[in-house]
Enzyme design. Structure first.
Site, PDB file in Angstrom:
ATOM      1  N   LEU A 185       0.879  -1.175   0.000  1.00 41.59           N
ATOM      2  CA  LEU A 185       0.000   0.000   0.000  1.00 41.59           C
ATOM      3  C   LEU A 185       0.911   1.217   0.000  1.00 41.59           C
ATOM      4  O   LEU A 185       1.570   1.504   1.004  1.00 41.59           O
ATOM      5  CB  LEU A 185      -0.897   0.001   1.247  1.00 41.59           C
ATOM      6  CG  LEU A 185      -2.167  -0.848   1.141  1.00 41.59           C
ATOM      7  CD1 LEU A 185      -1.815  -2.320   1.071  1.00 41.59           C
ATOM      8  CD2 LEU A 185      -3.065  -0.594   2.316  1.00 41.59           C
ATOM      9  N   ILE A 186       0.969   1.887  -1.117  1.00 41.36           N
ATOM     10  CA  ILE A 186       1.964   2.953  -1.257  1.00 41.36           C
ATOM     11  C   ILE A 186       1.285   4.307  -1.374  1.00 41.36           C
ATOM     12  O   ILE A 186       0.388   4.501  -2.190  1.00 41.36           O
ATOM     13  CB  ILE A 186       2.915   2.665  -2.445  1.00 41.36           C
ATOM     14  CG1 ILE A 186       4.059   3.663  -2.471  1.00 41.36           C
ATOM     15  CG2 ILE A 186       2.183   2.636  -3.788  1.00 41.36           C
ATOM     16  CD1 ILE A 186       5.298   3.170  -3.133  1.00 41.36           C
ATOM     17  N   LYS A 267      -8.732   3.368   6.930  1.00 40.74           N
ATOM     18  CA  LYS A 267      -7.697   2.321   6.790  1.00 40.74           C
ATOM     19  C   LYS A 267      -8.350   0.951   6.611  1.00 40.74           C
ATOM     20  O   LYS A 267      -7.882   0.128   5.827  1.00 40.74           O
ATOM     21  CB  LYS A 267      -6.790   2.284   8.021  1.00 40.74           C
ATOM     22  CG  LYS A 267      -5.785   3.408   8.080  1.00 40.74           C
ATOM     23  CD  LYS A 267      -4.577   3.134   7.195  1.00 40.74           C
ATOM     24  CE  LYS A 267      -3.902   4.414   6.728  1.00 40.74           C
ATOM     25  NZ  LYS A 267      -3.461   5.287   7.762  1.00 40.74           N
ATOM     26  N   GLY A 289       3.454   1.062   5.535  1.00 41.49           N
ATOM     27  CA  GLY A 289       4.615   1.764   6.075  1.00 41.49           C
ATOM     28  C   GLY A 289       4.384   2.240   7.504  1.00 41.49           C
ATOM     29  O   GLY A 289       5.091   3.135   7.979  1.00 41.49           O
ATOM     30  N   GLN A 298      -1.366   5.729  15.064  1.00 47.93           N
ATOM     31  CA  GLN A 298      -0.697   4.441  14.828  1.00 47.93           C
ATOM     32  C   GLN A 298      -0.391   3.745  16.161  1.00 47.93           C
ATOM     33  O   GLN A 298       0.760   3.522  16.545  1.00 47.93           O
ATOM     34  CB  GLN A 298       0.552   4.620  13.955  1.00 47.93           C
ATOM     35  CG  GLN A 298       0.169   4.854  12.493  1.00 47.93           C
ATOM     36  CD  GLN A 298       1.308   5.195  11.562  1.00 47.93           C
ATOM     37  OE1 GLN A 298       2.466   5.137  11.937  1.00 47.93           O
ATOM     38  NE2 GLN A 298       0.992   5.552  10.338  1.00 47.93           N
ATOM     39  N   CYS A 458      -7.917  25.139   1.715  1.00 54.86           N
ATOM     40  CA  CYS A 458      -8.096  24.118   2.768  1.00 54.86           C
ATOM     41  C   CYS A 458      -7.195  24.524   3.936  1.00 54.86           C
ATOM     42  O   CYS A 458      -6.376  25.445   3.791  1.00 54.86           O
ATOM     43  CB  CYS A 458      -7.739  22.722   2.266  1.00 54.86           C
ATOM     44  SG  CYS A 458      -5.993  22.486   2.041  1.00 54.86           S
TER      45      CYS A 458
HETATM   46  N1  LIG Z   1      -3.440   6.911  -0.285  1.00 53.00           N
HETATM   47  C1  LIG Z   1      -2.861   5.768   0.098  1.00 53.00           C
HETATM   48  N2  LIG Z   1      -2.664   4.771  -0.802  1.00 53.00           N
HETATM   49  C2  LIG Z   1      -2.071   3.610  -0.434  1.00 53.00           C
HETATM   50  N3  LIG Z   1      -1.644   3.354   0.815  1.00 53.00           N
HETATM   51  C3  LIG Z   1      -1.810   4.298   1.738  1.00 53.00           C
HETATM   52  C4  LIG Z   1      -2.433   5.554   1.444  1.00 53.00           C
HETATM   53  N4  LIG Z   1      -2.448   6.289   2.571  1.00 53.00           N
HETATM   54  C5  LIG Z   1      -1.873   5.536   3.535  1.00 53.00           C
HETATM   55  N5  LIG Z   1      -1.474   4.327   3.040  1.00 53.00           N
HETATM   56  C6  LIG Z   1      -0.799   3.215   3.751  1.00 53.00           C
HETATM   57  O1  LIG Z   1      -0.995   3.379   5.146  1.00 53.00           O
HETATM   58  C7  LIG Z   1       0.277   3.621   5.783  1.00 53.00           C
HETATM   59  C8  LIG Z   1       0.112   4.632   6.895  1.00 53.00           C
HETATM   60  O2  LIG Z   1      -0.330   5.821   6.343  1.00 53.00           O
HETATM   61  P1  LIG Z   1      -0.387   7.168   7.179  1.00 53.00           P
HETATM   62  O3  LIG Z   1      -0.748   8.249   6.236  1.00 53.00           O
HETATM   63  O4  LIG Z   1      -1.221   6.908   8.380  1.00 53.00           O
HETATM   64  O5  LIG Z   1       1.092   7.240   7.729  1.00 53.00           O
HETATM   65  P2  LIG Z   1       2.474   7.779   7.151  1.00 53.00           P
HETATM   66  O6  LIG Z   1       3.416   7.422   8.207  1.00 53.00           O
HETATM   67  O7  LIG Z   1       2.365   9.198   6.742  1.00 53.00           O
HETATM   68  O8  LIG Z   1       2.804   6.885   5.844  1.00 53.00           O
HETATM   69  P3  LIG Z   1       3.670   7.287   4.542  1.00 53.00           P
HETATM   70  O9  LIG Z   1       4.950   7.992   4.960  1.00 53.00           O
HETATM   71  O10 LIG Z   1       3.964   5.966   3.858  1.00 53.00           O
HETATM   72  O11 LIG Z   1       2.779   8.178   3.705  1.00 53.00           O
HETATM   73  C9  LIG Z   1       1.183   4.086   4.666  1.00 53.00           C
HETATM   74  O12 LIG Z   1       2.538   3.847   4.975  1.00 53.00           O
HETATM   75  C10 LIG Z   1       0.696   3.273   3.501  1.00 53.00           C
HETATM   76  O13 LIG Z   1       1.219   1.959   3.563  1.00 53.00           O
END
Ligand SMILES: Nc1ncnc2c1ncn2[C@@H]1O[C@H](COP(=O)(O)OP(=O)(O)OP(=O)(O)O)[C@@H](O)[C@H]1O
Length: 484
Positions: A185-186, A267, A289, A298, A458
């Site tokens: 999930l990126i 999520k 991530g 988290q 925003c």
């Molecule tokens: N729009 C998205 N598409 C795909 N995966 C997502 C998306 N948003 C979040 N994720 C997944 O959920 C994880 C946690 O996201 P979150 O935004 O809560 O934390 P983050 O620490 O900012 O993550 P990142 O640095 O990878 O953006 C991400 O690392 C990713 O694996």
């Protein structure tokens, strides 16, 4: 030109059949990647090493091959060697003198020779002969067997002589394809790029799944991160990039879910969709991530409530990694520069997200949600071969103007969610303010009078920028960002 590639020690410790399988896969991966840059490359598998040879001796080709080998998972280190033939030990000494003589001035040294085949001298005889000669005919400080400043490594292999010029560190890990495939999930941020890299390095083919919440500009950035990872570390295998249009899901969440629960519900919806997609791709696990406590939501409790939505294994390679270490790693693997340009989007994540999600409450929220939407968005998701991103990657990213003043004919378009806009309404004199939440923009912007200029607003200026870029990309020139 020749390189001797040494397998990663964890591979060497495996049983004979496993080691054979891993080595053959590594041989195939190296051949696959290197021959795309140099058709003359030959990759030969031996018991404890892989030999890479080419007739193309150009410096550019050498630099290219070194870069590719140092980014291939499964390699402990590789040696750059110069190959020649020799007549006798004296010839070995003379060639060594010509090769390294000048570098010995004012330094201590020793000679190490590995010998393979039948010769009328032993390895120690050869080391003494060559070492003794160099000691007499250079300005060296002498031979030092323990801790010399320079070690000269030679290999005499039957009638061939090899000078080991340089040792390059490898990436370590397992050859790509030795482990099962995963779906990452990126989001384009530092974390999901690094967690994807960790799985590639460990031997998994990593496919990418992006949930599009913020329009085309965000997607271009995320594709760049995925492409960079694949191109540098994983190009021996084909992978897919899937972009799931998640705006309708976000809209449903904003409409039906309590503010504090939105993050966890979002999520869980992502996990539902990713699981469906992973099953279609036939992969074994999802990757995220997330790192414990990195953002307030988290927490272990939240992660555990998120996990319960899917039977699929959800891996979080960075769970106990410090942010700075993640950012440092992103710099080394080359994703940081792109991730820096991808701001965290605002708008969907609750202002006071729960840190202690309660299963019962979350399920209650989700009862109001139309879950068939998840299957719909997955069915609509374009799946592309990551190689096709290359063209888009070089596409110029559009710029958007940011203003703090207004001119005539301009309207401030508040794109925050209804809750957010009601909680802290915009109060600006002398300008018309209209409200259109960001998740409706892509469908409804064209219905607004197009003879006006719209200044998107925003709270953090992130979503507004992404949306303005998206609208510009879609052909609307009458958009700017409003930053008070
Ligand atoms: N729009 C998205 N598409 C795909 N995966 C997502 C998306 N948003 C979040 N994720 C997944 O959920 C994880 C946690 O996201 P979150 O935004 O809560 O934390 P983050 O620490 O900012 O993550 P990142 O640095 O990878 O953006 C991400 O690392 C990713 O694996």
């Amino acid at each position: 030109m020749k390189f001797i590639v040494k397998l990663f020690p964890e591979i060497m410790m495996k049983s004979r059949p496993v080691r054979n399988r891993f080595s053959k896969i590594l041989q195939g991966n190296i051949r696959n990647v290197l021959t795309r840059h140099d058709e003359q490359v030959k990759v030969i598998l031996e018991w404890d090493k892989i030999i890479v040879r080419t007739e193309n001796e150009s410096a550019e080709n050498k630099a290219n091959l070194i870069l590719l080998l140092s980014s291939t998972p499964g390699i402990a280190h590789f040696l750059e060697v110069t190959e020649s033939v020799y007549t006798d030990l004296h010839d070995v000494y003379e060639q060594t003198l010509a090769m390294v003589g000048d570098s010995l001035d004012g330094k201590t040294f020793c000679v190490r020779i590995k010998r393979i085949g039948k010769h009328d001298f032993s390895s120690i005889d050869a080391e003494r002969y060559v070492g003794g000669g160099l000691n007499q005919h250079t300005d060296t400080l002498g031979v030092k067997l323990k801790g010399p400043e320079i070690t000269i490594n030679l290999e005499i292999n039957n009638e061939k002589l090899f000078f080991i010029d340089k040792k390059h560190p490898g990436l370590g890990g397992f050859p790509l394809g030795t482990q099962e495939s995963v779906l990452s999930l990126i989001s384009g941020g530092f974390d999901s790029g690094v967690s994807s890299y960790k799985l590639i390095k460990r031997g998994s083919r990593v496919h990418y799944c992006f949930f599009n919440l913020g329009g085309g500009a965000h997607e271009i950035g995320v594709k760049q991160v995925a492409y960079q990872l694949w191109n540098r570390f994983g190009s021996s295998h084909r992978v897919k990039f899937i972009s799931i249009p998640f705006e309708p899901v976000v809209a449903e969440i904003l409409e039906k879910v309590e503010n504090g629960q939105m993050g966890v519900v979002l999520k869980r919806m992502m996990m539902r969709a990713a699981t469906l997609m992973a099953e279609r791709l036939g992969v074994e696990a999802l990757i995220t991530g997330e790192a414990l406590g990195q953002v307030s939501s988290q927490t272990l409790r939240n992660l555990s409530v998120i996990d319960k939505v899917s039977d699929m294994l959800i891996l979080r390679p960075l769970i106990a990694t410090d942010k700075q270490d993640i950012v440092d790693c992103a710099r080394v693997i080359g994703t940081a520069e792109i991730s820096e340009t991808i701001p965290e989007y605002c708008g969907v994540i609750s202002q006071r997200p729960t840190v202690k999600a309660v299963m019962r409450k979350i399920e209650k929220q989700e009862e109001k949600f139309d879950l068939s939407l998840i299957e719909q968005v997955v069915n609509q998701a374009p799946t592309i071969d990551i190689r096709d991103i290359a063209k888009a990657v070089h596409k110029e990213i559009l710029e958007v103007e940011s203003v703090s003043q207004f001119a005539e004919n301009e309207i401030v378009l508040d794109i925050r969610s209804l809750d957010e806009a009601e909680e802290s309404p915009l109060d600006i004199e002398g300008v018309t303010i209209e409200h259109l939440p960001f998740f409706k923009l892509s469908n409804q912007f064209e219905t607004l009078p197009q003879d006006k200029i719209y200044l998107l607003y925003c709270a953090r200026g992130v979503m507004s920028k992404l949306q303005a870029l998206y609208l510009k990309e879609s052909g609307f020139d009458n958009v700017k960002v409003y930053r008070p």
